[in-house]
Each structure stands twice: as structure tokens, then as C-alpha cells.
Design a protein around this motif. Structure first.
Motif, short mmCIF file in Angstrom:
data_model
loop_
_atom_site.label_atom_id
_atom_site.label_comp_id
_atom_site.label_asym_id
_atom_site.label_seq_id
_atom_site.Cartn_x
_atom_site.Cartn_y
_atom_site.Cartn_z
N GLN A 7 0.78 -1.17 0.27
CA GLN A 7 -0.11 0.00 0.13
C GLN A 7 0.88 1.26 -0.13
OE1 GLN A 7 -2.88 0.26 3.14
NE2 GLN A 7 -3.86 1.80 2.36
N ALA A 8 0.49 2.30 -0.88
CA ALA A 8 1.12 3.36 -0.94
C ALA A 8 0.25 4.58 -0.35
CB ALA A 8 1.76 3.69 -2.32
N PRO A 9 1.17 5.52 0.18
CA PRO A 9 0.49 6.77 0.84
C PRO A 9 -0.15 7.80 -0.34
CG PRO A 9 3.13 6.53 1.44
CD PRO A 9 2.66 5.60 0.34
N ILE A 10 -0.93 8.38 0.23
CA ILE A 10 -1.72 9.30 -0.64
C ILE A 10 -1.28 10.63 -0.10
CG2 ILE A 10 -4.00 10.07 -1.29
CD1 ILE A 10 -5.11 7.50 -0.63
N TRP A 11 -0.94 11.66 -0.86
CA TRP A 11 -0.31 12.59 -0.87
C TRP A 11 -1.70 13.75 -0.53
CZ3 TRP A 11 4.81 13.18 0.37
CH2 TRP A 11 5.67 11.99 0.08
N VAL A 12 -1.38 14.68 0.31
CA VAL A 12 -2.29 15.68 0.58
C VAL A 12 -1.35 17.09 1.04
CG1 VAL A 12 -4.18 14.24 1.26
CG2 VAL A 12 -2.52 15.27 3.23
N TRP A 13 -2.08 18.43 0.83
CA TRP A 13 -1.47 19.57 1.32
C TRP A 13 -2.36 19.79 2.80
CZ3 TRP A 13 2.66 21.45 -0.62
CH2 TRP A 13 3.16 21.16 -1.93
N SER A 14 -1.50 20.45 3.55
CA SER A 14 -2.02 21.10 4.71
C SER A 14 -1.93 22.46 4.75
CB SER A 14 -1.34 20.42 6.04
OG SER A 14 -1.60 21.27 7.16
N GLN A 15 -0.87 22.86 4.21
CA GLN A 15 -0.39 24.27 4.12
C GLN A 15 0.27 24.58 2.50
OE1 GLN A 15 0.56 26.59 7.45
NE2 GLN A 15 2.36 26.87 6.47
N TRP A 16 -0.50 24.76 1.45
CA TRP A 16 0.25 24.98 0.38
C TRP A 16 1.43 25.72 -0.09
CZ3 TRP A 16 -0.27 28.48 -3.98
CH2 TRP A 16 0.49 27.95 -5.31
N ASN A 17 1.06 27.04 0.28
CA ASN A 17 2.35 28.12 0.27
C ASN A 17 2.19 29.10 1.43
OD1 ASN A 17 4.26 29.64 -0.63
ND2 ASN A 17 3.24 30.40 -2.35
N GLY A 18 2.50 28.68 2.67
CA GLY A 18 2.26 29.53 3.82
C GLY A 18 0.99 29.74 4.40
N VAL A 19 0.96 30.20 5.36
CA VAL A 19 -0.43 30.45 6.08
C VAL A 19 -1.47 31.21 5.44
CG1 VAL A 19 0.50 30.03 8.60
CG2 VAL A 19 0.34 32.16 7.65
N LYS A 20 -0.99 31.95 4.47
CA LYS A 20 -2.04 32.80 3.73
C LYS A 20 -2.60 32.01 2.54
CE LYS A 20 -0.18 37.19 5.29
NZ LYS A 20 0.43 38.35 5.13
N LYS A 21 -1.95 31.04 2.14
CA LYS A 21 -2.39 30.24 0.87
C LYS A 21 -2.24 28.86 1.27
CE LYS A 21 -0.61 33.81 -2.45
NZ LYS A 21 0.21 33.71 -3.61
N THR A 22 -3.29 28.36 2.21
CA THR A 22 -3.10 26.97 2.54
C THR A 22 -3.81 26.09 1.37
OG1 THR A 22 -5.33 27.37 3.57
CG2 THR A 22 -3.49 27.34 4.96
N LYS A 23 -4.76 26.56 0.66
CA LYS A 23 -5.32 25.63 -0.30
C LYS A 23 -4.48 25.84 -1.41
CE LYS A 23 -9.59 27.01 -1.11
NZ LYS A 23 -11.05 27.25 -1.34
N PRO A 24 -4.25 24.60 -2.19
CA PRO A 24 -3.55 24.66 -3.50
C PRO A 24 -4.12 25.44 -4.56
CG PRO A 24 -3.76 22.23 -2.88
CD PRO A 24 -4.65 23.40 -2.05
N ASP A 25 -3.49 26.38 -5.17
CA ASP A 25 -3.83 27.30 -6.30
C ASP A 25 -4.05 26.54 -7.45
OD1 ASP A 25 -4.31 29.16 -7.97
OD2 ASP A 25 -2.56 30.43 -7.41
N LEU A 26 -5.05 26.58 -8.10
CA LEU A 26 -5.31 25.52 -9.33
C LEU A 26 -4.87 26.30 -10.51
CD1 LEU A 26 -8.93 24.22 -8.60
CD2 LEU A 26 -6.88 23.47 -7.84
N CYS A 27 -4.39 27.36 -10.55
CA CYS A 27 -3.51 28.24 -11.61
C CYS A 27 -2.19 27.97 -11.63
CB CYS A 27 -3.83 29.88 -11.26
SG CYS A 27 -5.47 30.29 -11.63
N SER A 28 -1.80 27.12 -10.60
CA SER A 28 -0.13 26.75 -10.62
C SER A 28 0.10 25.58 -11.45
CB SER A 28 0.27 26.39 -8.88
OG SER A 28 0.28 27.80 -8.54
#
Length: 197
Positions: free
Chosen positions: A55-76
Motif C-alpha cells: 500500500q502506498a501513501p496518498i499525498w495531501v496538502w495541509s499548507q500549500w504556500n504559507g499560512v495565507k495560501k493553505t489551499k492549493p492554487d489551481l492556476c499553478s
């Protein structure tokens, strides 16, 4: 705890149909097998055990780019191959199910590097390795003593409070990733479809 994962739509469809989604190593990128298997071992030691062999781990983001941008930016860029249909799943999970780590520091294990206790320690280690006529790029060929020292140093990626400027940024600026064993439909709070750039 709120986290996000970027996946292909088939994963979201499977999750809706089955209520849970897991993956295995034969389906995971094999460019960095040593580091990925080490991360899976750490998840098993620090979280719940895996459900099955390979079984392999599934990757997630908790803090995408600092505390001001926690949610992954879909334009990146860089989530999936450009032009690939994708989904960003927002999950609300128990923090005991996820193992968080410093995204930038993770690149050192990916490159078979040694994470020193300080910049001086790291430089001394590289000098000693070179003096012994060894190269970290071929980690699997190193004597066990050296391999162990390198892999043991990787646990520093989990110390999110560590702020040695030689290696990491301040907590407020960190990108924090996580790994977990499975996605559960009951954890999904939001789904955003997009096309990877």
C-alpha cells in the motif's frame, strides 16, 4: 483537520462508487522508490497501519504556500501533466490519520541527501562521505552505516517547528504536505474540477 489532495477524476469517481480509495506502489511514480517507501514506513510507524502489502501513501496538502495560501492554487503548474483533467478534493480528517512534513525538506530525501542538525553538520557529513570515496546519489550501493545515517536524518522533515534557516523557512511561510493511507467519501467537503496547467 482540513487538507487537500489533487487527483485525476477517475479517483473521485471510484471514491463516490466505493466510499474509499487506496493505492499501491505499482501505481505510484517509481522515480524515487527509496524515499517513497521510507515515507510509507514512517506513516505506518506514526499513524494507523496500512491495509495491505505494497500500500502506498496518498499525498495531501495541509499548507500549500504559507499560512495565507493553505489551499492549493489551481492556476499553478506541476500537479499533473498539462492538459490533464483533475479534481481538488477538500477533506476534513482526523489529524491522527495524516503524517505532515515540510515539503521543501522532502526534496533532500528525494535526492538521497543528508539533513544535518545544522548547516555545519551537513557540510561535515558531505566532506566525510566524499573523503570515504562515496556518493549519496547511489544510496542503495552505500555501506549500511552510511545509508542508515542518511535515512535517519530524514526524520527532521517531520519537525515543523524547526526553523534552522540553512534548511527551512519560517513556519508561516512553509509548504506543508501530508501522507495518509486512504481517501474516504465521508471526509470530502468540497470538489473542484480543473484542467492541469
Amino acid at each position: 483537520m482540513k487538507v487537500w489532495t489533487i487527483q485525476e477524476p477517475i479517483i473521485w469517481e471510484t471514491l463516490q462508487a466505493q466510499g474509499v480509495w487506496r493505492t499501491s506502489f505499482p501505481y505510484v511514480c517509481d522515480a524515487w522508490p527509496v524515499a517513497y517507501r521510507w515515507m510509507a514506513k514512517q506513516l505506518a510507524l506514526r499513524s494507523e497501519p496500512s491495509s495491505f502489502d505494497e500500500q502506498a501513501p496518498i499525498w495531501v496538502w495541509s499548507q500549500w504556500n504559507g499560512v495565507k495560501k493553505t489551499k492549493p492554487d489551481l492556476c499553478s503548474r506541476g500537479y499533473l501533466m498539462p492538459g490533464t483533467s483533475a479534481v481538488r478534493l477538500e477533506l476534513d480528517i482526523d489529524e491522527n490519520r495524516v503524517l505532515l512534513s515540510d515539503f521543501l525538506l522532502w526534496h533532500i530525501p528525494l535526492n538521497n541527501g543528508y539533513i544535518g542538525r545544522s548547516g555545519r553538520d551537513a557540510k561535515q557529513f558531505d566532506k566525510a562521505l566524499s573523503k570515504a570515496g562515496l556518493w549519496r546519489e547511489s544510496l542503495s550501493l552505500l555501506p549500511q552505516e552510511w545509508r542508515s545515517r542518511i535515512e535517519d536524518s530524514w526524520v527532521r522533515i517531520f519537525d515543523l517547528a524547526w526553523e534552522d534557516r540553512y534548511f527551512v523557512t519560517a513556519m508561516a511561510d512553509k509548504s506543508i504536505q501530508g501522507v495518509m493511507w486512504e481517501l474516504r467519501l465521508e471526509d470530502v467537503r468540497d470538489v473542484t474540477h480543473f484542467v492541469a496547467r
